[in-house]
Design an enzyme around this catalytic site. Sequence first.
Site, PDB file in Angstrom:
ATOM      1  N   SER A 180      -9.750   0.944   3.165  1.00  8.75           N
ATOM      2  CA  SER A 180      -8.923   1.798   2.333  1.00  8.75           C
ATOM      3  C   SER A 180      -7.830   1.034   1.569  1.00  8.75           C
ATOM      4  CB  SER A 180      -8.249   2.864   3.194  1.00  8.75           C
ATOM      5  OG  SER A 180      -7.346   2.263   4.110  1.00  8.75           O
ATOM      6  N   SER A 226      -9.736  -1.637   7.228  1.00  6.60           N
ATOM      7  CA  SER A 226      -9.163  -1.418   5.899  1.00  6.60           C
ATOM      8  C   SER A 226      -8.376  -2.562   5.291  1.00  6.60           C
ATOM      9  CB  SER A 226      -8.267  -0.187   5.924  1.00  6.60           C
ATOM     10  OG  SER A 226      -9.063   0.945   5.744  1.00  6.60           O
ATOM     11  N   LYS A 248       0.848  -1.196   0.000  1.00  5.42           N
ATOM     12  CA  LYS A 248       0.000   0.000   0.000  1.00  5.42           C
ATOM     13  C   LYS A 248       0.886   1.249   0.000  1.00  5.42           C
ATOM     14  CE  LYS A 248      -3.882   1.646   2.908  1.00  5.42           C
ATOM     15  NZ  LYS A 248      -4.695   1.298   4.111  1.00  5.42           N
TER      16      LYS A 248
HETATM   17  N1  GLN Z   1     -13.307   2.823   6.552  1.00  2.00           N
HETATM   18  C1  GLN Z   1     -12.769   3.246   7.807  1.00  2.00           C
HETATM   19  C2  GLN Z   1     -12.433   4.716   7.749  1.00  2.00           C
HETATM   20  O1  GLN Z   1     -12.766   5.306   6.798  1.00  2.00           O
HETATM   21  C3  GLN Z   1     -11.549   2.452   8.140  1.00  2.00           C
HETATM   22  C4  GLN Z   1     -10.359   2.884   7.386  1.00  2.00           C
HETATM   23  C5  GLN Z   1      -9.117   2.156   7.786  1.00  2.00           C
HETATM   24  O2  GLN Z   1      -9.164   1.093   8.406  1.00  2.00           O
HETATM   25  N2  GLN Z   1      -7.996   2.754   7.452  1.00  2.00           N
HETATM   26  O3  GLN Z   1     -11.865   5.282   8.615  1.00  2.00           O
END
Ligand code: GLN
Length: 484
Positions: free
Chosen positions: A153, A177, A78
Amino acid sequence: MNIFDMTIHALHAALKGKRVSSVEATTAMLERISSVEPQVGSFITVTPEQALAAAAAADQRIARGDCDLLTGIPLAIKDIFLTEGVRTTCGSRILDNFIPPYSATSWEMLRGCGAVLLGKLNQDEFAMGSSNESSAYGTTRNPWNTDYIPGGSSGGSAAAVAASEAVATLGTDTGGSIRQPASHCGCVGLKPTYGRVSRYGVIAYASSLDQVGPLTRDVADCATMLGAIAGHDHKDSTSVDTPVPDYSSSLTHGVKGLKIGLPKEYFISGLDADVQVAMDAAIETYRRLGAEFVDVSLPHTDYAVATYYLIATAEASSNLARYDGVRFGHRAEAEGLLEMYTKSRSEGFGVEVKRRIMLGTYALSSGYYDAYYVKAQKVRTLIMNDFTTAFADVDVMLTPVAPTAAFKIGEKVNDPLQMYLSDIFTIPVNLAGTCAMSLPAGFSAAGLPIGLQLIGKPFGEETILQAGYAFEQATEWHTRKATI
Ligand code: GLN
């Protein structure tokens, strides 16, 4: 079998047996990336020259008989991980031209094993999102159906595995994420216990919740990747100095007598019918394998999303203060210092990031701090206690990863609340600081993957990997491939 479809363990056997070289495998992956990227868009940056050089070095290492499980294996990570000399954007315009001077420990550990870096993967901007739509570099598409989101994400990390653009990848998980995109793209994804893997060199979103973890084609690969990145790092004071088990050697222990909890708050009436069917079938499979089911309760589940969006945004507003146009990335043309700060941040951050900085700044501001931030911390403790109580009676818990399979691109982008609710089953695990894994457990009527979540006790990664492996051996979901 195509080289690009291989697992880590299959490719390792081929490399060790000299049936293929790392340069050949890396070349096959790079060709695969060129052919599917126009449809999927998993990568922000591809690094072919460095990849081929690393592959050649790995081949020399293998020729000397020094062949770790990850030596010569082409991976991608990532774009939140710092990589020395390789552009690192975190999905944001504000870091568009940022070239880090050092690398994240987790990537250094993989590199030390001889793994090859194919490039940096797309993600929601600063890891804020559940669909990849907040990336400044376009939306990654779901390889199973490119009209759909891959999740987020770490959407690029999941899509790259599902589209065979990397053998395995690394993602990060602050509220789901790793697990939610793994579920939506039909791969295995594991969020380790907070402190299990170093966060050094990982661009911070919410420091008390962020964890690094692998996304892979199967559970054995997940065990390999976790074993390679786990462990204490003196550069991250929150990383924990407890021994790293040999996750791979205990995979086949089975689930006979394993006590699996079913938290009643996670099997709500609004659950999508396809997800419910997949969960019922999974429970049946585990029963057949000799596991016992116990009803448990996590009574504060209802407050988890609200608590998360106070704590995560508060931490983000502080972490993101460093992007001021002075030290990193984008700097706007301006008359004075204040205007330069304002313009750099206004131009550099996207709407979701701005929304969260504002929410977090508000929650931390004097007069509201006790009512919002302190209250959220207290509720977080209640949520943690829920898990401690439930784990007194069970070894693991089984739940859905997300209430639905992947949704269409554009479907929730204008409704942040709906988007935030995608993570109702993953967020509590981050608040509690424990570990959980997503693994393929079925498909929706529309042909999109559905994941099953196994939640473990703190530092109970070994147990969820064993339970995941047993399920995988008894089912064939992980063998299906997206036809991109
Ligand atoms: N979807 C969640 C957020 O928007 C989790 C994102 C993540 O785990 N980085 O914060």
